[in-house]
Design an enzyme around this catalytic site. Structure first.
Site, short mmCIF file in Angstrom:
data_model
loop_
_atom_site.label_atom_id
_atom_site.label_comp_id
_atom_site.label_asym_id
_atom_site.label_seq_id
_atom_site.Cartn_x
_atom_site.Cartn_y
_atom_site.Cartn_z
N THR A 150 0.82 -1.21 0.00
CA THR A 150 0.00 0.00 0.00
C THR A 150 0.86 1.27 0.00
OG1 THR A 150 -1.50 -1.28 1.39
CG2 THR A 150 -2.00 1.05 1.14
N ARG A 204 7.95 -2.27 2.57
CA ARG A 204 8.09 -2.22 4.03
C ARG A 204 8.48 -3.59 4.53
NH1 ARG A 204 3.29 0.87 6.91
NH2 ARG A 204 3.92 2.41 5.36
N SER A 207 6.54 4.32 8.09
CA SER A 207 5.42 5.10 8.59
C SER A 207 5.22 4.96 10.09
CB SER A 207 4.17 4.70 7.81
OG SER A 207 3.10 5.52 8.15
N HIS A 208 4.10 4.36 10.47
CA HIS A 208 3.70 4.26 11.88
C HIS A 208 4.17 2.96 12.52
CE1 HIS A 208 1.01 2.56 9.02
NE2 HIS A 208 0.70 1.66 9.93
N LYS A 236 9.77 4.35 0.51
CA LYS A 236 8.67 4.81 -0.33
C LYS A 236 9.28 5.52 -1.52
CE LYS A 236 5.79 7.29 2.20
NZ LYS A 236 4.52 7.82 2.72
N ASP A 272 2.37 10.44 13.29
CA ASP A 272 3.06 9.13 13.26
C ASP A 272 4.54 9.31 12.93
OD1 ASP A 272 2.84 9.78 10.56
OD2 ASP A 272 2.63 7.70 9.95
N ASP A 305 6.50 9.20 10.29
CA ASP A 305 6.97 10.05 9.19
C ASP A 305 6.12 11.30 9.00
OD1 ASP A 305 4.87 8.40 8.37
OD2 ASP A 305 5.44 8.54 6.27
N ASP A 309 2.81 11.86 8.44
CA ASP A 309 1.65 12.05 7.55
C ASP A 309 0.32 11.71 8.22
OD1 ASP A 309 2.15 9.36 7.51
OD2 ASP A 309 2.25 9.16 5.33
N ARG A 310 0.35 11.02 9.37
CA ARG A 310 -0.92 10.71 10.05
C ARG A 310 -1.18 11.68 11.19
NH1 ARG A 310 -1.86 4.23 10.56
NH2 ARG A 310 -1.51 3.78 8.36
N THR A 350 -7.86 1.72 -0.79
CA THR A 350 -6.93 2.19 0.24
C THR A 350 -5.55 2.44 -0.35
OG1 THR A 350 -8.09 1.08 2.00
CG2 THR A 350 -5.76 1.45 2.35
N GLU A 356 -8.46 9.08 4.94
CA GLU A 356 -8.67 7.66 5.21
C GLU A 356 -8.97 7.50 6.69
OE1 GLU A 356 -5.85 5.26 2.23
OE2 GLU A 356 -4.78 6.17 3.88
N GLU A 357 -9.64 6.39 7.01
CA GLU A 357 -9.96 6.11 8.41
C GLU A 357 -8.70 5.88 9.24
OE1 GLU A 357 -9.11 2.88 9.61
OE2 GLU A 357 -8.29 2.54 7.60
N SER A 358 -7.59 5.58 8.57
CA SER A 358 -6.37 5.23 9.27
C SER A 358 -5.57 6.47 9.68
CB SER A 358 -5.53 4.32 8.40
OG SER A 358 -5.29 4.94 7.14
N LYS A 363 -0.58 12.52 2.54
CA LYS A 363 -1.35 13.02 3.67
C LYS A 363 -0.43 13.85 4.55
CE LYS A 363 -1.02 8.35 5.48
NZ LYS A 363 -1.42 7.14 4.78
N ARG A 376 -8.35 -6.66 8.09
CA ARG A 376 -9.00 -5.46 8.63
C ARG A 376 -10.49 -5.56 8.36
NH1 ARG A 376 -4.47 -2.76 9.93
NH2 ARG A 376 -2.90 -2.20 8.36
C1 G1P Z 1 -2.55 1.24 5.96
C2 G1P Z 1 -3.85 2.01 6.06
C3 G1P Z 1 -4.04 2.83 4.81
C4 G1P Z 1 -2.83 3.72 4.57
C5 G1P Z 1 -1.56 2.92 4.59
C6 G1P Z 1 -0.33 3.79 4.51
O1 G1P Z 1 -2.60 0.37 4.85
O2 G1P Z 1 -4.93 1.16 6.29
O3 G1P Z 1 -5.21 3.58 4.94
O4 G1P Z 1 -2.93 4.38 3.34
O5 G1P Z 1 -1.49 2.15 5.79
O6 G1P Z 1 -0.24 4.68 5.58
P1 G1P Z 1 -3.02 -1.17 4.94
O7 G1P Z 1 -2.08 -1.80 5.95
O8 G1P Z 1 -4.42 -1.21 5.46
O9 G1P Z 1 -2.87 -1.69 3.55
ZN ZN Z 2 2.98 7.59 7.95
#
Ligand code: G1P
Ligand code: ZN
Length: 539
Positions: free
Chosen positions: A17, A21, A112-113, A125, A276, A278, A280-281, A343, A362-364, A375, A494
């Protein structure tokens, strides 16, 4: 001296996504980063004469990988690399710097997170010239290259000092070390009413920002404390660390525990926020009050007129399919375009490039606008501060008024960690096969009205993507199932739950959604197949 190194392919370098990673232990294997980077360079027809952006969130292995990438860029004939000072750059800033410099591409080294450190995760990325992540057609090509790679090019030379701002040479290539912070500050100042936010802090408004020992600490100190006048100490955990001080730098109610405890205590400031790893969240909190990211997107959109950069009008708005439909109701009321995408941020980018949308989320815990192609955590927080400054209302008041006006989507994500990825894939495939047979069936109080995979036909590039399965119920409830594309091992299922109410706002969201969670386990045969009677993580 340019050296051509013989190498053997790794078979696990398919991007998910948000780029590649992997566990730090995997990513630090011999030639792992080199293979991936050379595969990208080759997929885009070489990088001769090009300019790239480079930096990361400061996590473990960033420093090593940055040196490798610089030396490879030079050996492959790149013209210039713009690097954040000491190798630091947040994801939103990288997008900004890339666009501003009209660069051809860029690398942000982050997972990321996800936790960092030798036992945590590492990631790369790759962004393209539009400032967003590469399209699937290109990532497929890159993956094919990783499976066939035989050699890569690298410059044999000492490590490069990235502590001093300015230009230096590496072979024929130019390296420009920049203060990326100032660039970002300038951009925010051009979007929001800093004077109004300064007045808000002057009036005694209190605030706590938790940088979670990650990349946005210095940005937040400068913007919130130095420029906007939030009291010293408003920004906590502001020193970026290689392992984030052991924190899981994901801004949600579970992992941002200290901030949550503070916000639910008697010492709670007026607003709490976190980013988070990096940057972006974002998470937005009021006193003893949590704003879901889905609601946040809806509320920001509904208040766009209060923000200088958007007041003259916005294009449409978009959300990922899994995100609650709250923003859809706002889009309808404002009579603007509304899009539901798979997503992953790259789907929003096409819509922004073609001027179909201004905001997306996004919900995340990801929210953003067309100021960049990622983001942006601090942007979302400044948006809230600007709304509060203009309305004089608290986070909770703003949210409750929103529910009153539009109704409320009760929303929660349930994550099931499934060690056996094959079992998870089979669960999803079998569920997809059963979808047609679900229609019209009743589960507890919920009657299925429709059940189908989510398929997105991109209006810009014509591509079609399937992402997740959706079950709709007659009372307006919804369950979305999908597998995570960002994990570094096993699989994460999920399950996104949503119920809509216009009256009587039930405060215990988890309890209110419990019957739907039960139905989700039943329909997905989750307990039967995984033995799990409850999700591992609720956000
Ligand atoms: C997760 C989040 C998604 C976000 C992505 C990158 O991806 O659910 O919304 O864009 O991290 O930060 P997922 O692990 O669900 O594929
Ligand atoms: Zn991030």
């Amino acid at each position: 001296m340019i050296k051509t190194v013989q190498t053997k392919p790794y078979t696990d370098q398919k991007m998910g996504t948000a780029g590649l990673r992997r566990k730090s232990k995997v990513a630090s294997q011999e030639n792992y980063v080199e293979n991936f980077v050379q595969s990208i360079f080759d997929a885009i027809g070489g990088v001769e004469g090009q300019t790239f952006i480079l930096g990361g969130d400061g996590r473990y292995y960033n420093k090593v990988a940055i040196q490798k990438i610089l030396k490879m860029a030079a050996a492959n004939g790149m013209k210039k690399v713009i690097v954040g000072q000491n190798g630091f750059i947040s994801t939103p800033t990288s997008s900004r710097v890339l666009l501003k410099n009209k660069a051809d591409g860029g690398f942000v080294l982050t997972a990321s997170h996800n936790p960092g450190g030798p036992n945590g995760d590492f990631g790369i990325k790759y962004a393209v010239s539009t400032g967003g992540q590469c399209p699937t057609s290109l990532s497929d090509k890159i993956y094919a290259n990783t499976l066939n790679i035989k050699e890569y090019k690298i410059l044999e030379t000492a490590d490069i000092d990235l502590s001093k701002i300015g230009v230096q040479k590496l072979g024929d290539m130019e390296i420009e070390v920049i203060d990326s912070l100032q660039d970002y500050v300038d951009m925010m100042e051009n979007i929001f009413d800093f004077e109004a936010i300064k007045r808000l802090f002057k009036s005694g408004f209190t605030f706590c920002f938790d940088a979670m020992n990650a990349v946005t600490g210095p940005y937040a100190q400068k913007i919130f404390e130095d420029i906007l006048g939030a009291p010293k100490g408003s920004v906590v955990n502001y020193v970026p660390m290689e392992d984030f001080g052991g924190l899981h730098p994901d801004p949600n109610l579970i992992y941002a525990k200290d901030l949550v405890n503070l916000m639910w205590s008697d010492k709670a400031p007026d607003m709490g926020a976190a980013n988070d790893g990096d940057g972006d969240r974002n998470m937005i909190l009021g006193k003893k009050f949590f704003v879901t990211p889905s609601d946040s997107l809806a509320i920001l959109t509904d208040n766009y007129k209060l923000i200088p950069a958007y007041k003259d009008g916005i294009y449409g708005v978009a959300k990922s399919a899994a995100t609650s439909r709250a923003v859809g109701r706002v889009a309808k009321a404002l009579n603007i375009g509304y899009y539901e995408v798979p997503t992953g941020w790259k789907y929003f980018c096409n819509l922004m490039d073609s001027k179909r949308i201004t905001f997306c989320g996004e919900e995340s815990f990801g929210t953003g606008s067309n100021h960049i192609r990622e983001k942006d955590g601090i942007w979302a927080i400044l948006f809230w501060l600007n709304i509060i400054a203009e309305t004089g209302k608290s986070v909770e008041e703003i949210t409750r008024e929103h529910w009153k006006k539009y109704g409320r989507s009760y929303y929660m994500r349930n994550d099931y960690e499934i060690a056996d990825a094959e079992l998870a894939n089979k669960l999803m495939n079998d569920l997809e096969g059963r979808l047609p047979s679900l229609e019209g069936k009743t589960f507890g109080a919920f009657k299925v009205s429709e059940a189908k995979p989510f398929i997105y036909d991109d209006p810009v590039d014509g591509s079609s993507t399937k992402n997740g399965l959706i079950v709709y119920f007659e009372d307006g409830s919804r369950i979305v199932y999908r597998l995570s594309g960002t994990g570094s091992s096993g699989a994460t299922l999920r399950v996104y739950l949503e119920r809509y109410e216009t009256k009587s706002f039930n405060e215990n969201v988890e309890k209110y959604l419990e019957p739907l969670a039960d139905v989700s386990r039943q329909i997905g045969e989750i307990t039967e197949r995984t033995g799990k009677t409850k999700a591992d993580l609720l956000t």
